[in-house]
Design a protein around this motif. Structure first.
Motif, PDB file in Angstrom:
ATOM      1  N   UNK A 178       0.145  11.869  -1.760  1.00 40.62           N
ATOM      2  CA  UNK A 178       0.353  11.244  -0.450  1.00 40.62           C
ATOM      3  C   UNK A 178       1.812  11.353  -0.007  1.00 40.62           C
ATOM      4  N   UNK A 179       2.726  11.092  -0.947  1.00 41.79           N
ATOM      5  CA  UNK A 179       4.149  11.167  -0.625  1.00 41.79           C
ATOM      6  C   UNK A 179       4.555  12.596  -0.276  1.00 41.79           C
ATOM      7  N   UNK A 180       4.002  13.572  -0.988  1.00 44.23           N
ATOM      8  CA  UNK A 180       4.305  14.983  -0.692  1.00 44.23           C
ATOM      9  C   UNK A 180       3.797  15.351   0.697  1.00 44.23           C
TER      10      UNK A 180
ATOM     11  N   UNK B 267       8.184  15.808  -8.265  1.00 42.09           N
ATOM     12  CA  UNK B 267       6.959  15.559  -9.040  1.00 42.09           C
ATOM     13  C   UNK B 267       6.393  14.168  -8.790  1.00 42.09           C
ATOM     14  N   UNK B 268       7.242  13.158  -8.822  1.00 45.04           N
ATOM     15  CA  UNK B 268       6.770  11.788  -8.705  1.00 45.04           C
ATOM     16  C   UNK B 268       6.839  11.305  -7.265  1.00 45.04           C
ATOM     17  N   UNK B 269       6.159  10.176  -7.021  1.00 48.00           N
ATOM     18  CA  UNK B 269       6.233   9.559  -5.700  1.00 48.00           C
ATOM     19  C   UNK B 269       7.677   9.230  -5.349  1.00 48.00           C
TER      20      UNK B 269
ATOM     21  N   UNK C  28       0.832  -1.211   0.000  1.00 54.42           N
ATOM     22  CA  UNK C  28       0.000   0.000   0.000  1.00 54.42           C
ATOM     23  C   UNK C  28       0.867   1.262   0.000  1.00 54.42           C
ATOM     24  N   UNK C  29       1.968   1.240   0.788  1.00 51.99           N
ATOM     25  CA  UNK C  29       2.870   2.402   0.810  1.00 51.99           C
ATOM     26  C   UNK C  29       3.533   2.584  -0.551  1.00 51.99           C
TER      27      UNK C  29
ATOM     28  N   UNK D 247      13.523  12.472  -1.385  1.00 51.57           N
ATOM     29  CA  UNK D 247      13.672  13.685  -0.584  1.00 51.57           C
ATOM     30  C   UNK D 247      13.339  13.415   0.880  1.00 51.57           C
ATOM     31  N   UNK D 248      12.250  12.690   1.120  1.00 50.62           N
ATOM     32  CA  UNK D 248      11.829  12.445   2.497  1.00 50.62           C
ATOM     33  C   UNK D 248      12.841  11.576   3.234  1.00 50.62           C
TER      34      UNK D 248
END
Length: 600
Positions: free
Chosen positions: A118-120, A163-165, A110-111, A171-172
């Motif tokens: 969602x990732x942002x 831009x993308x997941x 799911x992640x 980055x996260x």
């Protein structure tokens, strides 16, 4: 008997051919069920398969998909819990394990299917948490926060470009690493402090207390609850005359502090934490082997303490008798257990003597301080503005910021630490008042290096850093970088009613464009209207600032006394140190958090 074309039957029975057919079918069904049963995976195999699939997916999540570690950590922790709780391999537990691994796999999937939005959102949340964590360590004065504050600002810019997941995940991951790093700053620093105390204890056992390499500079706070605090950025060398470190562990806190200052990732901080734990364990192990030497050293120190106590006027003779008894016991001691027992005895005796010794020493040094301050105050200055004569060293005798503060703290002291802190405070005043007296007849211009400045920097061990020196007599600031004068200007310090505290302080904050509000009521002669300040540097945390005074027309000798200034008014400051506007702007851009400020 009747016959039917060669086929014989039994009453109510099957024909022989049909019976054989039925038997064959039963046999085939039994064989098939046996084969199928043998092919079906066991509960243990199902659990192993589910775990293998989960582990493979986790590996891909880390290496190929760059899923942030903090998102994977709950799944990995739960997997470990399942593996531990079902380790007996029973069918019931294996079924639970298989089900648990499957659920975790579904959570992971799911992640991995998150949308960019969602990732942002997750990245933005983690950036907010990072900002809060940074604020906490910045408030505590950790200069290490600067590295991660710069990273956080870079991350904010990168959010807009993602831009993308996968972009947000990458980055996260960096954001979370910075967050973990910042969260480790305080606990790892506390580990270093604990190791330093442990090393200090070992050094004390060998007569080298305080000689374990550079230590954080102690800054005077002047607050009611605590007088001293560590500088967050300045370390000092042991005072001259101290024993030279002779054991590897004596250098560990200094080396660890250097690693701490340069740590740039969570891995750096975690590795340092593990190293400190290992060092602590090694120190404990080595202490046992060094017991005989420790006992002998402790006995010598105890004897020295007793002699010092007596020289300061101590009257209790029990301590000298204990030294004699301990010397006799040591001569007959052989076993490690006996050494340990004697060591504890001597340590307890030294502990019992600590407070009486400090009381005697503090009272002796306080009497010396009072004498020096009285000597300094025989020098007077007559204010031409009002004709009033003021003692030249009024700051040192003031009830609020002078040595009388030490008198009050000494009267309130109860523990060994209390008395030691007071003794350290008295020593600070002694050092600075002596420098004040030495500087009285120095004809060196205020904008040139002074020998008293250099002597003070050497005494406090800060010749290897930036230092601001304030001279009361000259109403001047001289600013040094590694012992070289780099800037000077005239200042205005506190008035005789509200003097500036002498001592060694540290810059604990740098603030721009703030409003000073009067702590005094409007009915007080010290009240002032809300005043905008461009550049303000807090001297530790007790309310005195070094700041610009854009409203003053003149600075320098006499401006701390009542005088006529057509712009600013007629007196010194309320305890702060006033700089001309341009000089304050230069200084605030030059100093660091923790920069020492020696005021004498």
């Amino acid at each position: 008997m009747r016959r039917f074309d060669g086929v014989r039957t039994r009453p109510g029975g099957l024909r022989r051919g049909n019976a054989r057919l039925l038997a064959a079918v039963v046999l085939v069904v039994f064989a098939l069920s046996t084969v199928l049963s043998a092919c079906a995976p066991s509960s243990q195999e199902q659990a192993r398969t589910a775990k293998t699939r989960l582990d493979s997916a986790l590996k891909d999540a880390h290496t190929k998909l760059s899923v942030p570690p903090l998102l994977l950590a709950p799944i990995e922790d739960k997997e470990q819990t399942i593996a531990t709780s079902t380790a007996d391999g029973s069918d019931a537990h294996s079924q639970q394990a298989a089900s648990g691994y499957t659920q975790l796999y579904q959570q992971l999937t799911a992640i991995e299917k998150w949308t960019p939005a969602q990732a942002k959102a997750q990245t933005t949340t983690d950036l907010t948490v990072l900002d809060t964590a940074l604020g906490s360590v910045e408030k505590d004065g950790f200069v290490e926060a600067k590295t991660f504050r710069t990273k956080q600002q870079q991350f904010q810019t990168q959010v807009s470009a993602a831009q993308t997941t996968h972009d947000y995940f990458v980055l996260d991951t960096s954001v979370q690493d910075a967050l973990i790093s910042v969260q480790l700053i305080k606990p790892v620093y506390q580990q270093i402090q604990a190791l330093r105390d442990q090393v200090k204890g070992q050094n004390a056992a060998f007569g080298a207390a305080g000689a374990s390499g550079p230590q954080p500079l102690q800054c005077a706070l002047e607050s009611t609850d605590s007088f001293w605090a560590d500088s967050p950025s300045v370390t000092i060398d042991p005072p001259s005359g101290q024993p030279v470190p002779g054991y590897d562990f004596e250098q560990w806190p200094t080396q660890d502090l250097a690693r701490f200052r340069t740590a740039a990732s969570a891995q750096d901080f975690a590795a340092l934490s593990a190293l400190i734990d290992a060092q602590s364990s090694q120190i404990n192990a080595e202490a046992t082997a060094l017991l005989p030497q420790q006992v002998n050293t402790q006995l010598q120190l105890f004897q020295t303490d007793v002699q010092t106590y007596t020289s300061y006027g101590g009257k209790d003779t029990r301590y000298a008798q204990q030294v004699t008894q301990d010397t006799q016991t040591l001569a007959s001691t052989k076993s490690p257990q006996s050494y340990q027992t004697l060591l504890k005895t001597i340590q307890q005796q030294r502990k019992a003597l600590a407070v009486p010794l400090l009381i005697a020493q503090a009272n002796h040094d306080l009497a010396t301080l009072k004498s020096l301050v009285a000597q300094a105050n025989t020098h007077k200055v007559t204010d031409p503005y009002n004709g009033v004569t003021y003692p030249l060293a009024y700051e040192y005798s003031d009830p609020g910021v002078g040595y009388t503060d030490a008198v009050q703290r000494l009267a309130a002291a109860k523990t060994t630490d209390d008395y030691q802190l007071v003794e350290d405070e008295i020593q600070m005043y002694l050092t600075n008042i002596q420098a004040f007296l030495d500087n009285l007849n120095d004809k060196t211009p205020a904008n040139k290096p002074h020998q008293t400045d250099l002597s003070l920097m050497q005494h406090y061990g800060v010749t290897n850093t930036k230092v601001i020196v304030i001279s009361f007599r000259e109403q001047a600031a001289r600013i040094y970088d590694h012992g070289k004068l780099v800037h000077s200007n005239l200042v205005t310090t506190g008035s005789p009613d509200l003097p500036t505290p002498p001592g060694i302080h540290c810059i604990s904050s740098q603030q721009y464009h703030i409003i000073f509000k009067s702590p005094f009521p409007k009915t007080s002669p010290y009240y002032y209207k809300d005043t905008p300040i461009n550049y303000a540097m807090l001297l530790a945390n007790y309310g005195y600032f070094l700041h610009d005074a854009w409203w003053r027309n003149t600075f320098g000798p006499g401006t701390n006394l009542p005088h006529y200034d057509p712009i600013s008014g007629n007196g010194g400051t309320h305890g702060c140190i006033n700089f001309p506007l341009s000089d304050a702007a230069w200084v605030i851009g030059w100093v660091n958090l923790g920069t020492p400020v020696i005021v004498y």
